[in-house]
Design an enzyme around this catalytic site. Structure first.
Site, PDB file in Angstrom:
ATOM      1  CG  HIS A 127      -2.051  -1.000   1.067  1.00  0.00           C
ATOM      2  ND1 HIS A 127      -2.493  -1.794   2.097  1.00  0.00           N
ATOM      3  CD2 HIS A 127      -2.812  -1.342  -0.014  1.00  0.00           C
ATOM      4  CE1 HIS A 127      -3.470  -2.568   1.666  1.00  0.00           C
ATOM      5  NE2 HIS A 127      -3.684  -2.311   0.394  1.00  0.00           N
ATOM      6  CD  GLU A 156      -0.562   0.529   4.395  1.00  0.00           C
ATOM      7  OE1 GLU A 156      -1.792   0.531   4.227  1.00  0.00           O
ATOM      8  OE2 GLU A 156       0.108  -0.524   4.452  1.00  0.00           O
ATOM      9  NE  ARG A 178      -6.385   0.121   0.606  1.00  0.00           N
ATOM     10  CZ  ARG A 178      -6.191  -0.577   1.741  1.00  0.00           C
ATOM     11  NH1 ARG A 178      -5.546  -0.047   2.767  1.00  0.00           N
ATOM     12  NH2 ARG A 178      -6.647  -1.822   1.837  1.00  0.00           N
ATOM     13  CG  HIS A 182      -0.133  -3.917   5.241  1.00  0.00           C
ATOM     14  ND1 HIS A 182      -1.117  -3.512   4.367  1.00  0.00           N
ATOM     15  CD2 HIS A 182       0.220  -5.162   4.816  1.00  0.00           C
ATOM     16  CE1 HIS A 182      -1.357  -4.464   3.475  1.00  0.00           C
ATOM     17  NE2 HIS A 182      -0.554  -5.469   3.723  1.00  0.00           N
ATOM     18  CD  GLU A 199      -1.957  -3.353   9.045  1.00  0.00           C
ATOM     19  OE1 GLU A 199      -1.498  -2.199   8.914  1.00  0.00           O
ATOM     20  OE2 GLU A 199      -2.516  -3.965   8.128  1.00  0.00           O
TER      21      GLU A 199
HETATM   22  O1  LIG Z   1      -4.114  -2.003   4.583  1.00  0.00           O
HETATM   23  C1  LIG Z   1      -4.332  -2.025   5.777  1.00  0.00           C
HETATM   24  C2  LIG Z   1      -3.679  -0.979   6.569  1.00  0.00           C
HETATM   25  O2  LIG Z   1      -2.364  -1.343   6.359  1.00  0.00           O
HETATM   26  C3  LIG Z   1      -5.052  -3.113   6.483  1.00  0.00           C
HETATM   27  C4  LIG Z   1      -5.098  -4.366   5.628  1.00  0.00           C
HETATM   28  C5  LIG Z   1      -5.828  -5.444   6.454  1.00  0.00           C
HETATM   29  C6  LIG Z   1      -5.747  -6.784   5.780  1.00  0.00           C
HETATM   30  C7  LIG Z   1      -4.724  -7.669   6.117  1.00  0.00           C
HETATM   31  C8  LIG Z   1      -4.666  -8.925   5.520  1.00  0.00           C
HETATM   32  C9  LIG Z   1      -5.598  -9.304   4.556  1.00  0.00           C
HETATM   33  C10 LIG Z   1      -6.616  -8.396   4.198  1.00  0.00           C
HETATM   34  C11 LIG Z   1      -6.682  -7.130   4.801  1.00  0.00           C
HETATM   35  C12 LIG Z   1      -5.921  -4.063   4.350  1.00  0.00           C
HETATM   36  O3  LIG Z   1      -6.970  -3.432   4.460  1.00  0.00           O
HETATM   37  O4  LIG Z   1      -5.450  -4.503   3.264  1.00  0.00           O
HETATM   38 ZN   LIG Z   2      -1.979  -1.649   4.127  1.00  0.00          ZN
END
Ligand SMILES: O=C(CO)C[C@@H](Cc1ccccc1)C(=O)O
Ligand SMILES: [Zn+2]
Length: 263
Positions: free
Chosen positions: A24, A27, A82, A152, A226
């Protein structure tokens, strides 16, 4: 694909860890960690006993910036971007969420089929070239890849499958135990508190995630980190926190690697 392999010569059959950062774009602490990790690994090999034995016994594949075009876009145009920067003729909006584009319950819960959504699942499974390349690499090397770590920010969570369904993973107890052990060693450095658990109940349900896909492929130790913080600065984590975040995260990665090696 800008992939770096840390470890001995090519063609080795040592067990491996695959770690990606920057899936993403906004991040930023994530690519910072992967780049810091690479420097630490190559500069402490031979002096740090843990790192030396880790790299003598395992290979580590590191993809420092998964979503390069998105990352560049956050530097030049939109800091809060993102997704990828793919363009589809006829589509009014740009990009898909790479963490909704993997073949894991694709485009069901927690994902959108609207191209303008920040959780757009893409036109099809692995429609995003970045996702296709990572999936191809892991499929090709799945006989040696024992762990998949995807980095992330933010929220200070250590997530594992599943996010695309509420069912517990077959290895739930072990994955939770390892996550809690990793979180505890992370906390030992600066007191940073992480929560561990399956994605669906620990953050939110979301289909198409890379960790779920890797797990279902057979990569048992599949985790989504995270990193800092819990919302005070969010994606705009101050530069002063980069070093401590990297140091504490390294402890968690080493903990998981040690467990993988023993099992
Ligand atoms: O980006 C996020 C913030 O980093 C949270 C992650 C949470 C997530 C993690 C693993 C699998 C699916 C979703 C997302 O929404 O893709
Ligand atoms: Zn993310």
């Amino acid at each position: 694909m800008h992939l770096l392999k840390i470890g001995r010569r090519t063609g080795s059959t040592k067990p491996a860890i695959f770690m990606d950062c920057g899936i993403h774009a906004r991040e930023w602490i994530s690519p910072a960690f992967c780049q810091w990790f690479i420097n630490k690994a190559v500069s402490t090999y031979g002096t740090d006993s843990q790192m030396t034995s880790l790299l003598d016994t395992m290979d580590i594949f590191v993809l420092p910036v998964f979503n390069i075009d998105g990352y560049e876009h956050t530097w030049k145009i939109d800091r809060m971007w993102r997704k990828t920067r793919s363009r589809r003729n006829g589509s009014p909006c740009v990009g898909a969420d790479p963490n909704r584009n993997f073949d894991a319950g694709w485009c069901t819960l927690g994902a959108s089929s609207n191209p303008c959504s920040d959780t757009y699942c893409g036109a099809s499974v692995e429609s995003e070239i970045e996702v296709r390349n990572v999936a191809d690499f892991i499929r090709k090397n799945k006989s040696v890849i024992k762990a998949y770590l995807t980095i992330h920010s933010y929220s200070q969570l250590l997530l594992f499958p599943y996010s695309y369904k509420y069912d517990l993973a077959a290895d739930h107890n072990e994955l939770l135990q390892v996550a809690e052990g990793a979180a505890e060693t992370l906390r030992s450095l600066y007191g940073t508190r992480y929560t561990s658990g399956p994605g669906a109940t620990t953050i939110y349900p979301a289909a198409g995630g890379s960790d779920d896909w890797a797990y279902d492929l057979g990569v048992k130790y599949s985790y989504t980190f995270e990193l800092r913080d819990t919302g005070r600065y969010g994606f705009l984590l101050p530069e002063s926190q980069i070093q401590p975040t990297c140091e504490e995260t390294m402890l968690a990665v080493k903990y998981i690697a040690a467990h993988v090696l023993k099992n």
